[in-house]
Scaffold this motif. Structure first.
Motif, PDB file in Angstrom:
ATOM      1  N   THR A 121       0.854  -1.188   0.000  1.00  0.00           N
ATOM      2  CA  THR A 121       0.000   0.000   0.000  1.00  0.00           C
ATOM      3  C   THR A 121       0.888   1.234   0.000  1.00  0.00           C
ATOM      4  OG1 THR A 121      -1.652  -1.185   1.298  1.00  0.00           O
ATOM      5  CG2 THR A 121      -1.880   1.205   1.172  1.00  0.00           C
ATOM      6  N   ILE A 122       0.574   2.183  -0.891  1.00  0.00           N
ATOM      7  CA  ILE A 122       1.288   3.451  -0.939  1.00  0.00           C
ATOM      8  C   ILE A 122       0.363   4.515  -0.377  1.00  0.00           C
ATOM      9  CG2 ILE A 122       2.348   5.191  -2.431  1.00  0.00           C
ATOM     10  CD1 ILE A 122       3.202   2.903  -4.273  1.00  0.00           C
ATOM     11  N   TYR A 123       0.855   5.215   0.649  1.00  0.00           N
ATOM     12  CA  TYR A 123       0.077   6.221   1.353  1.00  0.00           C
ATOM     13  C   TYR A 123       0.623   7.619   1.106  1.00  0.00           C
ATOM     14  CZ  TYR A 123      -1.627   2.423   4.355  1.00  0.00           C
ATOM     15  OH  TYR A 123      -2.207   1.278   4.831  1.00  0.00           O
ATOM     16  N   LEU A 124      -0.287   8.571   1.080  1.00  0.00           N
ATOM     17  CA  LEU A 124       0.049   9.977   1.196  1.00  0.00           C
ATOM     18  C   LEU A 124      -0.141  10.311   2.667  1.00  0.00           C
ATOM     19  CD1 LEU A 124       0.489  12.930   0.295  1.00  0.00           C
ATOM     20  CD2 LEU A 124      -1.974  13.016  -0.199  1.00  0.00           C
ATOM     21  N   ARG A 125       0.878  10.850   3.296  1.00  0.00           N
ATOM     22  CA  ARG A 125       0.797  11.217   4.715  1.00  0.00           C
ATOM     23  C   ARG A 125       1.042  12.714   4.843  1.00  0.00           C
ATOM     24  NH1 ARG A 125       2.997   7.071   8.809  1.00  0.00           N
ATOM     25  NH2 ARG A 125       0.920   6.312   8.338  1.00  0.00           N
ATOM     26  N   MET A 126       0.116  13.387   5.553  1.00  0.00           N
ATOM     27  CA  MET A 126       0.192  14.838   5.736  1.00  0.00           C
ATOM     28  C   MET A 126       0.281  15.152   7.231  1.00  0.00           C
ATOM     29  SD  MET A 126      -2.732  15.549   2.917  1.00  0.00           S
ATOM     30  CE  MET A 126      -3.519  14.009   3.377  1.00  0.00           C
ATOM     31  N   PRO A 127       1.491  15.379   7.725  1.00  0.00           N
ATOM     32  CA  PRO A 127       1.668  15.670   9.150  1.00  0.00           C
ATOM     33  C   PRO A 127       1.266  17.110   9.475  1.00  0.00           C
ATOM     34  CG  PRO A 127       3.778  15.734   8.038  1.00  0.00           C
ATOM     35  CD  PRO A 127       2.761  15.334   7.005  1.00  0.00           C
ATOM     36  N   PHE A 128       0.866  17.317  10.720  1.00  0.00           N
ATOM     37  CA  PHE A 128       0.526  18.660  11.186  1.00  0.00           C
ATOM     38  C   PHE A 128       0.770  18.745  12.681  1.00  0.00           C
ATOM     39  CE2 PHE A 128      -3.305  16.130  11.521  1.00  0.00           C
ATOM     40  CZ  PHE A 128      -3.793  16.455  12.785  1.00  0.00           C
ATOM     41  N   TRP A 129       0.784  19.961  13.210  1.00  0.00           N
ATOM     42  CA  TRP A 129       0.911  20.169  14.640  1.00  0.00           C
ATOM     43  C   TRP A 129      -0.096  21.224  15.056  1.00  0.00           C
ATOM     44  CZ3 TRP A 129       4.528  21.496  11.033  1.00  0.00           C
ATOM     45  CH2 TRP A 129       4.791  22.850  10.869  1.00  0.00           C
ATOM     46  N   THR A 130      -0.386  21.245  16.344  1.00  0.00           N
ATOM     47  CA  THR A 130      -1.370  22.201  16.848  1.00  0.00           C
ATOM     48  C   THR A 130      -0.699  23.526  17.165  1.00  0.00           C
ATOM     49  OG1 THR A 130      -1.131  21.535  19.149  1.00  0.00           O
ATOM     50  CG2 THR A 130      -2.777  20.362  17.848  1.00  0.00           C
ATOM     51  N   LEU A 131      -1.410  24.596  16.887  1.00  0.00           N
ATOM     52  CA  LEU A 131      -0.962  25.940  17.254  1.00  0.00           C
ATOM     53  C   LEU A 131      -1.732  26.439  18.468  1.00  0.00           C
ATOM     54  CD1 LEU A 131      -0.775  27.480  13.673  1.00  0.00           C
ATOM     55  CD2 LEU A 131       1.114  26.626  15.069  1.00  0.00           C
ATOM     56  N   ASP A 132      -2.972  25.964  18.602  1.00  0.00           N
ATOM     57  CA  ASP A 132      -3.817  26.356  19.726  1.00  0.00           C
ATOM     58  C   ASP A 132      -4.842  25.254  19.966  1.00  0.00           C
ATOM     59  OD1 ASP A 132      -4.970  27.875  21.754  1.00  0.00           O
ATOM     60  OD2 ASP A 132      -6.328  28.895  20.366  1.00  0.00           O
ATOM     61  N   GLY A 133      -4.775  24.619  21.127  1.00  0.00           N
ATOM     62  CA  GLY A 133      -5.713  23.560  21.473  1.00  0.00           C
ATOM     63  C   GLY A 133      -5.064  22.190  21.435  1.00  0.00           C
ATOM     64  N   ASP A 134      -5.854  21.198  21.795  1.00  0.00           N
ATOM     65  CA  ASP A 134      -5.411  19.808  21.812  1.00  0.00           C
ATOM     66  C   ASP A 134      -6.243  19.000  20.831  1.00  0.00           C
ATOM     67  OD1 ASP A 134      -3.527  20.174  23.841  1.00  0.00           O
ATOM     68  OD2 ASP A 134      -4.979  19.755  25.425  1.00  0.00           O
ATOM     69  N   LEU A 135      -5.608  17.989  20.232  1.00  0.00           N
ATOM     70  CA  LEU A 135      -6.343  17.091  19.347  1.00  0.00           C
ATOM     71  C   LEU A 135      -7.204  16.188  20.202  1.00  0.00           C
ATOM     72  CD1 LEU A 135      -3.575  16.184  16.796  1.00  0.00           C
ATOM     73  CD2 LEU A 135      -5.490  17.730  16.488  1.00  0.00           C
ATOM     74  N   ASP A 136      -8.275  15.745  19.799  1.00  0.00           N
ATOM     75  CA  ASP A 136      -8.934  15.924  18.538  1.00  0.00           C
ATOM     76  C   ASP A 136     -10.189  16.790  18.669  1.00  0.00           C
ATOM     77  OD1 ASP A 136     -10.457  13.982  19.863  1.00  0.00           O
ATOM     78  OD2 ASP A 136     -10.465  12.623  18.201  1.00  0.00           O
ATOM     79  N   HIS A 137     -10.032  17.988  19.161  1.00  0.00           N
ATOM     80  CA  HIS A 137     -11.134  18.933  19.312  1.00  0.00           C
ATOM     81  C   HIS A 137     -11.356  19.687  18.004  1.00  0.00           C
ATOM     82  CE1 HIS A 137     -11.341  18.173  23.573  1.00  0.00           C
ATOM     83  NE2 HIS A 137     -10.023  18.266  23.621  1.00  0.00           N
ATOM     84  N   HIS A 138     -12.620  19.911  17.679  1.00  0.00           N
ATOM     85  CA  HIS A 138     -13.011  20.556  16.421  1.00  0.00           C
ATOM     86  C   HIS A 138     -12.331  21.923  16.240  1.00  0.00           C
ATOM     87  CE1 HIS A 138     -15.673  20.979  12.954  1.00  0.00           C
ATOM     88  NE2 HIS A 138     -15.786  22.252  13.292  1.00  0.00           N
TER      89      HIS A 138
END
Length: 143
Positions: A51-68
């Motif tokens: 399986t070949i995946y596209l992975r898009m990493p990110f980080w939070t600037l304000d707040g904690d995951l996984d809040h809308h």
């Protein structure tokens, strides 16, 4: 793993908006996340156990995951290949797995398999990213 330059790198938005749009395009928010960083994955190609995946990493600037309302920023995307064994896995844990259901999925044989025709997958990844960014429109993403 192949990292590549993309229009998504450095973009900022709200996690909930991104998650909703990305999921509508077949991306998934990886359940393996830290509260201040995560990634979205999309399958670009699957053939047998590869399986070949596209992975898009990110980080939070304000707040904690996984809040809308958590504000996030994307890093450099990459393409990765996982190779798994499609045969039955007979080892000392097989009976435990079969009877208890403790381990539904096996680990990849190779989490970073060799990718052939690299430019093809970089182009496919960038096309997928551009399609999702167009779906977001200018109201939901900050340069």
């Amino acid at each position: 793993m192949i990292q590549f330059d993309s229009q998504i790198e450095g973009k900022k938005s709200y996690f909930g908006v991104i998650r909703d749009v990305f999921e509508s395009h077949g991306c998934s928010f990886c359940s393996n996340f830290e509260y201040h960083e995560g990634k979205f994955d999309s399958i670009l190609h699957r053939d047998g156990g590869e399986t070949i995946y596209l992975r898009m990493p990110f980080w939070t600037l304000d707040g904690d995951l996984d809040h809308h309302a958590t504000y996030i920023q994307f890093g450099k995307p990459f393409v990765i290949k996982h190779v798994v064994n499609l045969g039955l896995d007979y080892d000392e844990h097989s009976l435990v797995t079969a009877t208890t259901g403790l381990s539904q999925f096996q680990e990849p044989i190779d989490k970073d398999g060799k990718i052939v025709d690299k430019s093809r997958w970089v182009i496919a990844g960038e096309e997928k990213i551009n399609k999702m960014l167009r779906s977001l429109g200018g109201d939901h993403i900050v340069q």
